[in-house]
Scaffold this motif. Structure first.
Motif, PDB file in Angstrom:
ATOM      1  N   TRP A   1       2.760  -3.173  -1.623  1.00 46.53           N
ATOM      2  CA  TRP A   1       3.929  -4.409  -1.758  1.00 46.53           C
ATOM      3  C   TRP A   1       4.216  -4.555  -0.326  1.00 46.53           C
ATOM      4  O   TRP A   1       4.544  -3.577   0.313  1.00 46.53           O
ATOM      5  CB  TRP A   1       4.985  -4.340  -2.646  1.00 46.53           C
ATOM      6  N   TYR A   2       4.472  -5.802   0.085  1.00 50.59           N
ATOM      7  CA  TYR A   2       5.247  -6.098   1.191  1.00 50.59           C
ATOM      8  C   TYR A   2       6.522  -6.781   0.822  1.00 50.59           C
ATOM      9  O   TYR A   2       6.500  -7.728   0.179  1.00 50.59           O
ATOM     10  CB  TYR A   2       4.604  -7.252   2.075  1.00 50.59           C
ATOM     11  N   GLY A   3       7.623  -5.611   0.658  1.00 46.30           N
ATOM     12  CA  GLY A   3       8.762  -6.118  -0.126  1.00 46.30           C
ATOM     13  C   GLY A   3       8.518  -6.392  -1.587  1.00 46.30           C
ATOM     14  O   GLY A   3       8.052  -5.550  -2.026  1.00 46.30           O
ATOM     15  N   ALA A   4       8.751  -7.838  -1.913  1.00 46.64           N
ATOM     16  CA  ALA A   4       8.569  -8.044  -3.356  1.00 46.64           C
ATOM     17  C   ALA A   4       7.194  -8.709  -3.597  1.00 46.64           C
ATOM     18  O   ALA A   4       6.714  -8.824  -4.736  1.00 46.64           O
ATOM     19  CB  ALA A   4       9.565  -9.015  -3.816  1.00 46.64           C
ATOM     20  N   PHE A   5       6.566  -8.900  -2.549  1.00 45.81           N
ATOM     21  CA  PHE A   5       5.190  -9.498  -2.362  1.00 45.81           C
ATOM     22  C   PHE A   5       3.989  -8.239  -2.734  1.00 45.81           C
ATOM     23  O   PHE A   5       3.650  -7.467  -1.934  1.00 45.81           O
ATOM     24  CB  PHE A   5       4.692 -10.059  -1.219  1.00 45.81           C
ATOM     25  N   HIS A   6       3.344  -8.513  -3.868  1.00 46.55           N
ATOM     26  CA  HIS A   6       2.382  -7.475  -4.409  1.00 46.55           C
ATOM     27  C   HIS A   6       0.906  -7.902  -3.702  1.00 46.55           C
ATOM     28  O   HIS A   6       0.288  -8.640  -4.099  1.00 46.55           O
ATOM     29  CB  HIS A   6       2.038  -7.719  -5.934  1.00 46.55           C
ATOM     30  N   VAL A   7       0.894  -7.273  -2.476  1.00 50.11           N
ATOM     31  CA  VAL A   7      -0.479  -7.457  -1.852  1.00 50.11           C
ATOM     32  C   VAL A   7      -1.907  -6.898  -2.137  1.00 50.11           C
ATOM     33  O   VAL A   7      -2.720  -7.788  -1.938  1.00 50.11           O
ATOM     34  CB  VAL A   7       0.059  -7.462  -0.126  1.00 50.11           C
ATOM     35  N   LEU A   8      -1.795  -5.882  -2.485  1.00 48.47           N
ATOM     36  CA  LEU A   8      -2.957  -5.348  -3.056  1.00 48.47           C
ATOM     37  C   LEU A   8      -2.827  -4.660  -4.632  1.00 48.47           C
ATOM     38  O   LEU A   8      -1.645  -4.014  -4.586  1.00 48.47           O
ATOM     39  CB  LEU A   8      -3.502  -4.118  -2.098  1.00 48.47           C
TER      40      LEU A   8
ATOM     41  N   PRO B   1     -11.116 -14.950   1.307  1.00 53.50           N
ATOM     42  CA  PRO B   1     -10.338 -15.945   2.017  1.00 53.50           C
ATOM     43  C   PRO B   1      -9.455 -15.488   2.708  1.00 53.50           C
ATOM     44  O   PRO B   1      -8.786 -14.302   2.582  1.00 53.50           O
ATOM     45  CB  PRO B   1      -9.842 -17.079   0.814  1.00 53.50           C
ATOM     46  N   SER B   2      -8.809 -16.050   3.712  1.00 51.99           N
ATOM     47  CA  SER B   2      -7.574 -15.730   4.537  1.00 51.99           C
ATOM     48  C   SER B   2      -6.425 -15.365   3.686  1.00 51.99           C
ATOM     49  O   SER B   2      -6.176 -16.214   2.727  1.00 51.99           O
ATOM     50  CB  SER B   2      -7.157 -16.906   5.416  1.00 51.99           C
ATOM     51  N   GLY B   3      -5.672 -14.403   3.908  1.00 58.67           N
ATOM     52  CA  GLY B   3      -4.564 -13.980   3.071  1.00 58.67           C
ATOM     53  C   GLY B   3      -5.047 -13.102   1.926  1.00 58.67           C
ATOM     54  O   GLY B   3      -4.170 -12.992   0.942  1.00 58.67           O
ATOM     55  N   SER B   4      -6.090 -12.830   1.644  1.00 59.77           N
ATOM     56  CA  SER B   4      -6.596 -12.178   0.438  1.00 59.77           C
ATOM     57  C   SER B   4      -6.268 -10.607   0.467  1.00 59.77           C
ATOM     58  O   SER B   4      -6.484 -10.014  -0.585  1.00 59.77           O
ATOM     59  CB  SER B   4      -8.229 -12.266   0.182  1.00 59.77           C
ATOM     60  N   GLY B   5      -6.017 -10.169   1.596  1.00 58.38           N
ATOM     61  CA  GLY B   5      -5.618  -8.889   1.915  1.00 58.38           C
ATOM     62  C   GLY B   5      -6.581  -7.597   2.535  1.00 58.38           C
ATOM     63  O   GLY B   5      -6.503  -6.540   2.430  1.00 58.38           O
ATOM     64  N   LYS B   6      -7.643  -8.496   3.097  1.00 59.53           N
ATOM     65  CA  LYS B   6      -8.550  -7.663   3.524  1.00 59.53           C
ATOM     66  C   LYS B   6      -8.081  -6.856   4.892  1.00 59.53           C
ATOM     67  O   LYS B   6      -8.280  -5.356   4.913  1.00 59.53           O
ATOM     68  CB  LYS B   6      -9.913  -8.579   4.254  1.00 59.53           C
ATOM     69  N   SER B   7      -7.221  -7.272   5.602  1.00 60.56           N
ATOM     70  CA  SER B   7      -6.584  -6.609   6.889  1.00 60.56           C
ATOM     71  C   SER B   7      -5.831  -5.397   6.348  1.00 60.56           C
ATOM     72  O   SER B   7      -5.834  -4.319   6.570  1.00 60.56           O
ATOM     73  CB  SER B   7      -6.007  -7.283   7.707  1.00 60.56           C
ATOM     74  N   THR B   8      -4.838  -5.806   5.233  1.00 58.51           N
ATOM     75  CA  THR B   8      -4.044  -4.803   4.825  1.00 58.51           C
ATOM     76  C   THR B   8      -4.687  -3.692   4.159  1.00 58.51           C
ATOM     77  O   THR B   8      -4.679  -2.615   4.421  1.00 58.51           O
ATOM     78  CB  THR B   8      -3.089  -5.479   3.754  1.00 58.51           C
ATOM     79  N   LEU B   9      -5.664  -3.859   3.628  1.00 53.52           N
ATOM     80  CA  LEU B   9      -6.801  -2.840   2.960  1.00 53.52           C
ATOM     81  C   LEU B   9      -7.168  -1.937   4.027  1.00 53.52           C
ATOM     82  O   LEU B   9      -7.054  -0.768   3.872  1.00 53.52           O
ATOM     83  CB  LEU B   9      -7.908  -3.437   2.035  1.00 53.52           C
TER      84      LEU B   9
HETATM   85  P1  ADP Z   1      -6.464 -11.202   5.114  1.00 59.65           P
HETATM   86  O1  ADP Z   1      -6.852 -10.154   6.253  1.00 59.65           O
HETATM   87  O2  ADP Z   1      -7.462 -11.171   4.127  1.00 59.65           O
HETATM   88  O3  ADP Z   1      -6.443 -12.641   5.933  1.00 59.65           O
HETATM   89  P2  ADP Z   1      -3.863  -9.818   5.167  1.00 59.65           P
HETATM   90  O4  ADP Z   1      -4.095  -8.561   4.629  1.00 59.65           O
HETATM   91  O5  ADP Z   1      -3.780 -10.091   6.579  1.00 59.65           O
HETATM   92  O6  ADP Z   1      -5.244 -10.864   4.557  1.00 59.65           O
HETATM   93  O7  ADP Z   1      -2.557 -10.478   4.360  1.00 59.65           O
HETATM   94  C1  ADP Z   1      -2.542 -10.494   3.125  1.00 59.65           C
HETATM   95  C2  ADP Z   1      -1.410 -11.193   2.567  1.00 59.65           C
HETATM   96  O8  ADP Z   1      -0.169 -10.523   2.978  1.00 59.65           O
HETATM   97  C3  ADP Z   1      -0.816 -12.475   3.089  1.00 59.65           C
HETATM   98  O9  ADP Z   1      -0.331 -13.324   2.271  1.00 59.65           O
HETATM   99  C4  ADP Z   1       0.093 -12.251   4.292  1.00 59.65           C
HETATM  100  O10 ADP Z   1       0.937 -13.450   4.633  1.00 59.65           O
HETATM  101  C5  ADP Z   1       0.680 -10.935   3.764  1.00 59.65           C
HETATM  102  N1  ADP Z   1       1.182  -9.905   4.833  1.00 59.65           N
HETATM  103  C6  ADP Z   1       0.147  -9.588   5.677  1.00 59.65           C
HETATM  104  N2  ADP Z   1       1.018  -8.831   6.565  1.00 59.65           N
HETATM  105  C7  ADP Z   1       2.531  -8.814   6.270  1.00 59.65           C
HETATM  106  C8  ADP Z   1       3.514  -8.069   6.630  1.00 59.65           C
HETATM  107  N3  ADP Z   1       3.623  -7.160   7.431  1.00 59.65           N
HETATM  108  N4  ADP Z   1       4.695  -8.430   5.852  1.00 59.65           N
HETATM  109  C9  ADP Z   1       4.721  -9.285   5.063  1.00 59.65           C
HETATM  110  N5  ADP Z   1       3.675 -10.094   4.449  1.00 59.65           N
HETATM  111  C10 ADP Z   1       2.377  -9.647   5.146  1.00 59.65           C
END
Ligand code: ADP
Ligand code: MG
Length: 253
Positions: free
Chosen positions: A23-30, A48-56
């Motif tokens: 989670w990023y705060g309340a946002f369930h990213v993965l 797609p952009s925003g799908s969580g690839k970088s975060t993973l």
């Molecule tokens: P991708 O690489 O697939 O484009 P990201 O992993 O960068 O996706 O981001 C996934 C989601 O998490 C997006 O909605 C992005 O806005 C959000 N996000 C990314 N980094 C942060 C952060 N440091 N804090 C809050 N939200 C984030």
């Protein structure tokens, strides 16, 4: 699971991710990520952009923390224990979209900094290793210049060489060619192809689907924080299963 077993190229597990959530705060990213990466695999992560690839992939080298489930790299469980994090960071190389070179250091110094300070490698030896890898990425003559004096493609090859100087067992790439002018993309992809041919375990976030077809043994498609589908490239491109994958492919191919 059966599909994944077929795709593995070695019996040795490089990365094991199990029921991982972030989670990023309340946002369930993965959400509920399960992924086993075997040594020698070349995995392309698309979506797609925003799908969580970088975060993973940032979770895999502990640039980001996960809150639930587990990740282990070469058998070491990622926890908030700083010793583990140092160990993981030195085993897992990462190449970013925007190169992230130190602008005030020469190319050679960029490549020797971490080996000298993190690995405690003697300076001469670190420089020899750096020249070896700068030769490998075909820019040994740039060693004494500063990043700003190089083209984007050259800077990205320095970033790859710099990672290799730490002798990583796994390489993570996050859209390594997205910031490059078109004519420089292939020189970076060629470097990545060579690495793959040498057996490096690689996870690459990229929109270069030609690269995926040629190099990947597995393509993973992510959407809204989940792994939606994965398959070998031929099947992934010719016979996508989910509607979300079909839509994505129709937009990029
Ligand atoms: P991708 O690489 O697939 O484009 P990201 O992993 O960068 O996706 O981001 C996934 C989601 O998490 C997006 O909605 C992005 O806005 C959000 N996000 C990314 N980094 C942060 C952060 N440091 N804090 C809050 N939200 C984030
Ligand atoms: Mg990204």
């Amino acid at each position: 699971m059966a599909a994944e077993t077929q795709l593995k190229v070695s019996d040795q597990v490089a990365v094991e991710i199990s029921n991982m959530n972030k989670w990023y705060g309340a946002f369930h990213v993965l959400r509920d990520i399960d992924l086993t990466v075997y040594q020698g695999e070349r995995i392309v992560i698309a979506g797609p952009s925003g799908s969580g690839k970088s975060t993973l992939i940032r979770c895999i080298n502990a640039l980001e923390e996960h809150q639930k489930g587990s990740i282990s790299v070469d058998g070491t469980v990622l926890s908030n224990d700083i010793k583990n994090i140092d160990r993981i960071r030195s085993e897992v190389g990462m190449v970013f979209q925007h190169f992230n070179l130190f602008p005030h250091l020469t190319i050679l110094e960029n490549c020797t900094l971490a080996p000298i300070w993190v690995r405690k490698t003697p300076k001469r030896e670190a420089e020899e290793t750096a020249m070896h890898f700068l030769t490998k990425v075909k820019i040994p003559e740039q060693a004494d210049k500063y990043p700003g004096q190089l083209s984007g493609g050259q800077q990205q090859r320095v970033a790859i060489a710099r990672s290799l100087c730490m002798k990583p067992r796994i390489m993570l790439f996050d859209e390594p060619t997205s910031a490059l002018d078109p004519e420089m993309i292939s020189e970076v992809l060629d470097t990545m192809i060579e690495l793959a041919e040498e057996g490096m375990t690689m996870l690459c976030v990229t929109h270069e689907m030609g690269f995926a077809r040629k190099v990947a043994n597995r393509v993973i498609f992510m959407d809204q924080g989940q792994i939606v589908e994965q398959n070998e490239p031929e099947e992934f491109f010719n016979n996508p299963k989910s509607e979300r994958t079909k839509l994505f492919l129709s937009q990029i191919l």
